[in-house]
Design an enzyme around this catalytic site. Structure first.
Site, PDB file in Angstrom:
ATOM      1  CE1 TYR A   1      -3.352  -2.077   5.657  1.00 28.03           C
ATOM      2  CE2 TYR A   1      -3.115   0.171   4.898  1.00 28.03           C
ATOM      3  CZ  TYR A   1      -3.408  -1.147   4.648  1.00 28.03           C
ATOM      4  OH  TYR A   1      -3.765  -1.544   3.374  1.00 28.03           O
TER       5      TYR A   1
ATOM      6  CB  SER B   1      -0.878  -0.010   1.255  1.00 34.10           C
ATOM      7  OG  SER B   1      -1.462   1.261   1.444  1.00 34.10           O
TER       8      SER B   1
HETATM    9  N1  LIG Z   1      -8.981  -0.892  -0.528  1.00 34.09           N
HETATM   10  C1  LIG Z   1      -7.952  -0.064  -0.446  1.00 34.09           C
HETATM   11  O1  LIG Z   1      -8.117   1.174  -0.432  1.00 34.09           O
HETATM   12  C2  LIG Z   1      -6.555  -0.620  -0.383  1.00 34.09           C
HETATM   13  C3  LIG Z   1      -5.504   0.256  -0.670  1.00 34.09           C
HETATM   14  C4  LIG Z   1      -4.190  -0.217  -0.622  1.00 34.09           C
HETATM   15  C5  LIG Z   1      -3.940  -1.522  -0.301  1.00 34.09           C
HETATM   16  N2  LIG Z   1      -4.974  -2.369  -0.010  1.00 34.09           N
HETATM   17  C6  LIG Z   1      -4.639  -3.741   0.327  1.00 34.09           C
HETATM   18  O2  LIG Z   1      -5.291  -4.581  -0.604  1.00 34.09           O
HETATM   19  C7  LIG Z   1      -5.510  -5.856  -0.012  1.00 34.09           C
HETATM   20  C8  LIG Z   1      -6.972  -6.266  -0.215  1.00 34.09           C
HETATM   21  O3  LIG Z   1      -7.760  -5.342   0.486  1.00 34.09           O
HETATM   22  P1  LIG Z   1      -9.237  -4.957   0.045  1.00 34.09           P
HETATM   23  O4  LIG Z   1      -9.301  -3.497  -0.059  1.00 34.09           O
HETATM   24  O5  LIG Z   1      -9.672  -5.783  -1.104  1.00 34.09           O
HETATM   25  O6  LIG Z   1     -10.022  -5.324   1.385  1.00 34.09           O
HETATM   26  P2  LIG Z   1     -11.062  -6.489   1.723  1.00 34.09           P
HETATM   27  O7  LIG Z   1     -12.181  -6.473   0.756  1.00 34.09           O
HETATM   28  O8  LIG Z   1     -11.374  -6.331   3.168  1.00 34.09           O
HETATM   29  O9  LIG Z   1     -10.227  -7.799   1.479  1.00 34.09           O
HETATM   30  C9  LIG Z   1      -9.384  -8.353   2.436  1.00 34.09           C
HETATM   31  C10 LIG Z   1      -9.252  -9.819   2.104  1.00 34.09           C
HETATM   32  O10 LIG Z   1      -8.325 -10.420   3.022  1.00 34.09           O
HETATM   33  C11 LIG Z   1      -8.954 -11.566   3.602  1.00 34.09           C
HETATM   34  N3  LIG Z   1      -8.430 -11.776   4.939  1.00 34.09           N
HETATM   35  C12 LIG Z   1      -8.472 -10.931   5.988  1.00 34.09           C
HETATM   36  N4  LIG Z   1      -7.912 -11.502   7.061  1.00 34.09           N
HETATM   37  C13 LIG Z   1      -7.510 -12.740   6.669  1.00 34.09           C
HETATM   38  C14 LIG Z   1      -6.863 -13.815   7.322  1.00 34.09           C
HETATM   39  N5  LIG Z   1      -6.487 -13.728   8.613  1.00 34.09           N
HETATM   40  N6  LIG Z   1      -6.607 -14.950   6.634  1.00 34.09           N
HETATM   41  C15 LIG Z   1      -6.979 -15.052   5.330  1.00 34.09           C
HETATM   42  N7  LIG Z   1      -7.584 -14.064   4.648  1.00 34.09           N
HETATM   43  C16 LIG Z   1      -7.843 -12.922   5.326  1.00 34.09           C
HETATM   44  C17 LIG Z   1     -10.432 -11.247   3.594  1.00 34.09           C
HETATM   45  O11 LIG Z   1     -11.197 -12.432   3.587  1.00 34.09           O
HETATM   46  P3  LIG Z   1     -11.867 -13.130   4.874  1.00 34.09           P
HETATM   47  O12 LIG Z   1     -12.376 -12.039   5.742  1.00 34.09           O
HETATM   48  O13 LIG Z   1     -12.917 -13.995   4.255  1.00 34.09           O
HETATM   49  O14 LIG Z   1     -10.762 -13.922   5.497  1.00 34.09           O
HETATM   50  C18 LIG Z   1     -10.569 -10.566   2.245  1.00 34.09           C
HETATM   51  O15 LIG Z   1     -10.660 -11.527   1.224  1.00 34.09           O
HETATM   52  C19 LIG Z   1      -5.083  -5.734   1.432  1.00 34.09           C
HETATM   53  O16 LIG Z   1      -3.772  -6.215   1.580  1.00 34.09           O
HETATM   54  C20 LIG Z   1      -5.116  -4.229   1.676  1.00 34.09           C
HETATM   55  O17 LIG Z   1      -4.251  -3.858   2.717  1.00 34.09           O
HETATM   56  C21 LIG Z   1      -6.278  -1.947  -0.041  1.00 34.09           C
END
Ligand SMILES: NC(=O)c1ccc[n+]([C@@H]2O[C@H](COP(=O)([O-])OP(=O)(O)OC[C@H]3O[C@@H](n4cnc5c(N)ncnc54)[C@H](OP(=O)(O)O)[C@@H]3O)[C@@H](O)[C@H]2O)c1
Length: 268
Positions: free
Chosen positions: A150, A137
């Protein structure tokens, strides 16, 4: 075509990336904790003519991940690509600073990736072929307000991937770090976003735009993808400000500690 193990596949960026890579012909081993969401994605991918396997598992549990890898390889063949995407986290507040909550964010965003790498890397090294991808990120570029855990985790992840890239040079295993800024997962609800009580996140991009860029960088085995450029530059500039001006500029721009017991989730 290869086999990709993708963590965090149940929702958001991971779910969209999984659809995209499956459409490219990659067999997908899908990891997240919520099995029912993975099952529905498997059905979707199969109906579109692809191949996928649901492997409900917690990435912070290294033994469970090793078992998931064994099932993936028994069913689909050797895993040629890892997309370590599972992540996220709660905000960190200085009042009542909670080191247990801090640890949980590090466990998920940093140790979870290390566990995933540990599961797939021996096979990749033995075959002299593989690709490690992680979703970092722009929050890893510097400490951001109310994001101590984070930012620390994603900063650590950036260094983890850098070190792996150096150590894996000449061993046939490529390394890619994806560093998005804010990614919108849903259309803004009325009363929120720009006009509502929630502050709009700067330079936020749409989910499909973000995952299209990420897909392209993965397939090209790029070293790093940083986007949007506008936010990357803005964050970079704050590091250059003298006399503590960065703290003055950023102070109060993070999440506020909610009065209710349930803190809101934060993402960048
Ligand atoms: N959205 C943004 O603005 C943004 C920006 C920069 C980076 N990111 C990064 O992008 C990635 C995906 O995020 P997202 O925005 O798509 O959020 P999200 O929709 O909340 O997705 C997070 C994913 O991680 C899984 N997860 C969480 N805890 C877990 C665990 N202990 N074991 C296995 N799986 C787990 C969740 O599934 P379950 O809950 O079913 O386990 C879900 O599939 C993350 O690394 C986040 O830090 C997001």
């Amino acid at each position: 075509m290869g086999v990709t193990l993708l963590t965090g596949a149940s929702t958001g960026i991971g779910r969209s990336l999984a659809r995209r890579l499956a459409a490219r012909g990659e067999a997908m081993a899908l990891v997240a904790r919520r099995g029912e969401l993975l099952d529905s994605l498997v059905i979707e991918i199969e109906q579109a003519g692809g191949q996928a396997l649901a492997l409900p598992c917690d990435v912070t549990d290294r033994d469970a991940l090793a078992r998931a890898l064994a099932s993936a390889e028994a069913e689909l063949g050797p895993v040629t690509r890892l997309v370590a995407n599972a992540g996220g986290g709660e905000p960190t507040f200085v009042d009542g600073f909670d080191s247990a909550a801090f640890e949980a964010v590090i466990q998920l965003n940093l140790i979870g990736v290390a566990n995933s790498v540990a599961a797939v890397l021996p096979g990749m090294l033995a075959r002299g072929d593989g690709h490690l991808v992680a979703t970092g990120s722009l929050a890893g570029r510097r400490g951001l307000p109310s994001a101590a855990a984070y930012s620390a985790a994603k900063g650590g992840l950036a260094n983890l991937m850098d070190s792996l890239r150096i150590d894996l040079r000449g061993r046939g295993v490529a390394v890619t770090l994806l560093m998005p800024g804010f990614v919108r997962k849903h259309e803004p609800k009325p009363g929120r976003g720009k006009t509502g009580r929630r502050r709009s996140k700067p330079f936020r991009v749409d989910l499909e735009y973000a995952t299209a860029r990420m897909e392209k960088a993965i397939l090209a085995r790029r070293r790093q993808l940083v986007f949007p450029l506008s936010l990357a530059v803005a964050i970079g500039l704050t590091r250059l400000l003298p006399f503590g001006l960065d703290a003055r500029l950023l102070a109060g721009r993070g999440r506020r500690r909610p009065a209710a017991a349930q803190p809101p989730r934060t993402r960048l």
